[in-house]
Design a protein around this motif. Structure first.
Motif, short mmCIF file in Angstrom:
data_model
loop_
_atom_site.label_atom_id
_atom_site.label_comp_id
_atom_site.label_asym_id
_atom_site.label_seq_id
_atom_site.Cartn_x
_atom_site.Cartn_y
_atom_site.Cartn_z
N MET A 200 3.84 -12.16 -29.73
CA MET A 200 3.00 -10.97 -30.59
C MET A 200 2.72 -9.75 -29.90
SD MET A 200 0.99 -13.50 -33.08
CE MET A 200 0.65 -11.90 -34.09
N PHE A 201 2.89 -9.85 -28.45
CA PHE A 201 2.62 -8.63 -27.80
C PHE A 201 4.16 -8.10 -27.04
CE2 PHE A 201 -1.77 -10.17 -27.03
CZ PHE A 201 -2.35 -9.07 -27.84
N GLY A 202 5.07 -8.58 -27.72
CA GLY A 202 6.56 -8.00 -27.30
C GLY A 202 6.65 -8.61 -25.78
N MET A 203 6.09 -9.63 -25.20
CA MET A 203 6.18 -10.21 -24.01
C MET A 203 7.05 -11.55 -23.76
SD MET A 203 2.47 -9.09 -22.95
CE MET A 203 2.39 -9.57 -21.00
N GLU A 204 7.60 -11.79 -22.72
CA GLU A 204 8.30 -12.96 -22.54
C GLU A 204 7.29 -14.31 -22.42
OE1 GLU A 204 11.14 -12.91 -19.49
OE2 GLU A 204 12.28 -10.83 -19.96
N GLN A 205 7.90 -15.32 -22.98
CA GLN A 205 7.31 -16.63 -22.87
C GLN A 205 7.57 -17.11 -21.39
OE1 GLN A 205 8.70 -19.20 -25.84
NE2 GLN A 205 7.74 -18.02 -27.45
N ARG A 206 6.63 -17.83 -20.73
CA ARG A 206 6.91 -18.34 -19.48
C ARG A 206 5.93 -19.55 -19.38
NH1 ARG A 206 4.39 -16.32 -14.61
NH2 ARG A 206 2.50 -14.88 -15.09
N PRO A 207 6.21 -20.54 -18.42
CA PRO A 207 5.31 -21.52 -18.19
C PRO A 207 4.12 -21.28 -17.41
CG PRO A 207 7.07 -21.66 -16.31
CD PRO A 207 7.17 -20.40 -17.34
N ALA A 208 3.37 -20.09 -17.76
CA ALA A 208 2.30 -19.67 -16.84
C ALA A 208 1.10 -20.77 -17.12
CB ALA A 208 1.81 -18.25 -17.18
N PHE A 209 0.74 -21.21 -18.24
CA PHE A 209 -0.23 -22.18 -18.42
C PHE A 209 0.21 -23.35 -17.67
CE2 PHE A 209 -2.11 -25.59 -21.12
CZ PHE A 209 -3.51 -25.10 -21.03
N TYR A 210 0.97 -23.86 -17.88
CA TYR A 210 1.46 -25.09 -16.99
C TYR A 210 1.36 -24.74 -15.54
CZ TYR A 210 3.94 -29.37 -15.44
OH TYR A 210 4.31 -30.52 -14.86
N ASP A 211 1.76 -23.97 -15.08
CA ASP A 211 1.43 -23.30 -13.87
C ASP A 211 -0.02 -23.20 -13.42
OD1 ASP A 211 4.12 -23.27 -13.25
OD2 ASP A 211 4.52 -21.30 -13.39
N TRP A 212 -0.89 -22.81 -14.23
CA TRP A 212 -2.09 -22.47 -13.83
C TRP A 212 -2.92 -23.95 -13.92
CZ3 TRP A 212 -6.19 -23.12 -17.83
CH2 TRP A 212 -7.49 -22.48 -17.62
N LEU A 213 -2.64 -24.60 -15.01
CA LEU A 213 -3.42 -25.81 -15.21
C LEU A 213 -2.79 -27.09 -14.32
CD1 LEU A 213 -6.03 -26.62 -16.44
CD2 LEU A 213 -4.75 -27.46 -18.53
N VAL A 214 -1.55 -27.18 -14.05
CA VAL A 214 -1.03 -28.37 -13.53
C VAL A 214 -0.80 -27.99 -12.02
CG1 VAL A 214 0.92 -30.05 -13.42
CG2 VAL A 214 0.01 -29.15 -15.57
N ARG A 215 0.00 -26.90 -11.58
CA ARG A 215 -0.03 -26.46 -10.46
C ARG A 215 -1.12 -25.81 -9.47
NH1 ARG A 215 5.19 -25.35 -13.03
NH2 ARG A 215 6.78 -27.17 -12.52
N SER A 216 -2.13 -25.51 -10.40
CA SER A 216 -3.33 -24.66 -9.73
C SER A 216 -2.94 -23.42 -9.24
CB SER A 216 -4.13 -25.49 -8.57
OG SER A 216 -4.58 -26.94 -9.18
N GLY A 217 -2.00 -22.80 -10.18
CA GLY A 217 -1.40 -21.39 -9.77
C GLY A 217 -2.35 -20.26 -9.28
#
Length: 273
Positions: A47-64
């Motif tokens: 919705m902001f014209g940006m790319e999807q990526r696994p940032a949420f997964y990285d943030w929560l599972v991998r403690s990114g």
């Protein structure tokens, strides 16, 4: 810092659009806003014209690291053209999502995982907005534990509203868990009717919603207009795409209510049935 979760166990009701709109409006008012996409559809980035990526997964599972998982939304995508935020510190950032988000719940065993991570940035943002998937999962309790305020988004249709009543009741039951661990009860910002049409069915259902949930609990309705789809297609908030429209005026009403109600010491519509 206030954490606001946008929730409905039914898809296609305008939940993500409402989350994006509130985030853009609060940032324009001078707030530091982070939107977390906890839905595997990944529509926040789109919705902001940006790319999807696994940032949420990285943030929560991998403690990114925060610097690696958070993306700045370009100002031109969310603010009224030619204007600037009311505060120079204002920002709008996202933690994007994609299909890998479906695997988060199975990889996390700690119910306070989201809350723990948000505590790390509690002084860096004024608002954290969380967009959720329509299908309940084991991820939802983690989000509920980290939520200070809820916005329930719905259509003004009987099936949507009847399902919403059950959803509100289930979320309210989670306050027992919060109390057990010394957390304050989450506050109800309100019920947000979206995609309203000027037909008797929708108008009658809006009256019924106000009767059932309490008049003060129901936020100003947002009418169905094609400009909302056009804004999403262009990757912009309604304020950036069509600031001088009735849709933008209605959007500001919602932002006003969210801003006001999250400052209250007691829940909106206290005593809601």
């Amino acid at each position: 810092m206030k954490s606001i979760t946008f929730l409905n166990e039914k898809g296609g009701v305008g939940k993500t659009t409402t989350c994006v709109t509130v985030g853009a409006g609060l940032a324009q008012r001078g707030a530091r806003v982070l939107i977390i996409d906890a839905d595997a559809q990944g529509h926040i980035a789109a919705m902001f014209g940006m790319e999807q990526r696994p940032a949420f997964y990285d943030w929560l599972v991998r403690s990114g690291d925060w610097a690696e998982v958070v993306d700045d939304v370009p100002m031109g995508q969310w603010i009224i053209p030619g204007e600037h935020p009311h505060d120079l510190r204002a920002c709008l950032r996202i933690i994007a999502s994609n299909h890998e988000t479906r695997n988060v719940a199975g990889a996390i065993g700690e119910v306070f995982a989201v809350l723990r991570r948000l505590e790390e940035i509690r002084h860096e943002y004024d608002y954290v907005l969380i967009d959720t998937s329509p299908t309940p999962s084991l991820l939802h309790p983690l989000i509920y534990a980290a939520t200070s305020h809820f916005v329930f988004v719905t259509l003004a249709e009987s099936l949507s509203l009847s399902g919403l009543a059950a959803t509100v009741a289930r979320v309210r039951e989670f306050d027992i868990f919060r109390e057990k661990y010394g957390l304050p009860p989450a506050q109800l910002v309100g019920i947000q009717p979206c995609r309203m049409r000027r037909v008797i069915e929708h108008e009658d259902n809006l009256v019924d919603a106000r009767h059932h949930f309490g008049h003060d609990a129901v936020l100003p309705p947002v009418r169905e207009r094609i400009v909302w789809a056009e804004a999403a297609r262009n990757g912009k908030s309604i304020f950036a795409f069509a600031p001088d429209t009735e849709a933008a005026d209605e959007a500001w009403e919602v932002v006003d209510e969210v801003q006001l109600r999250t400052k209250r010491r007691t829940p909106a519509g206290e005593g809601t049935r």
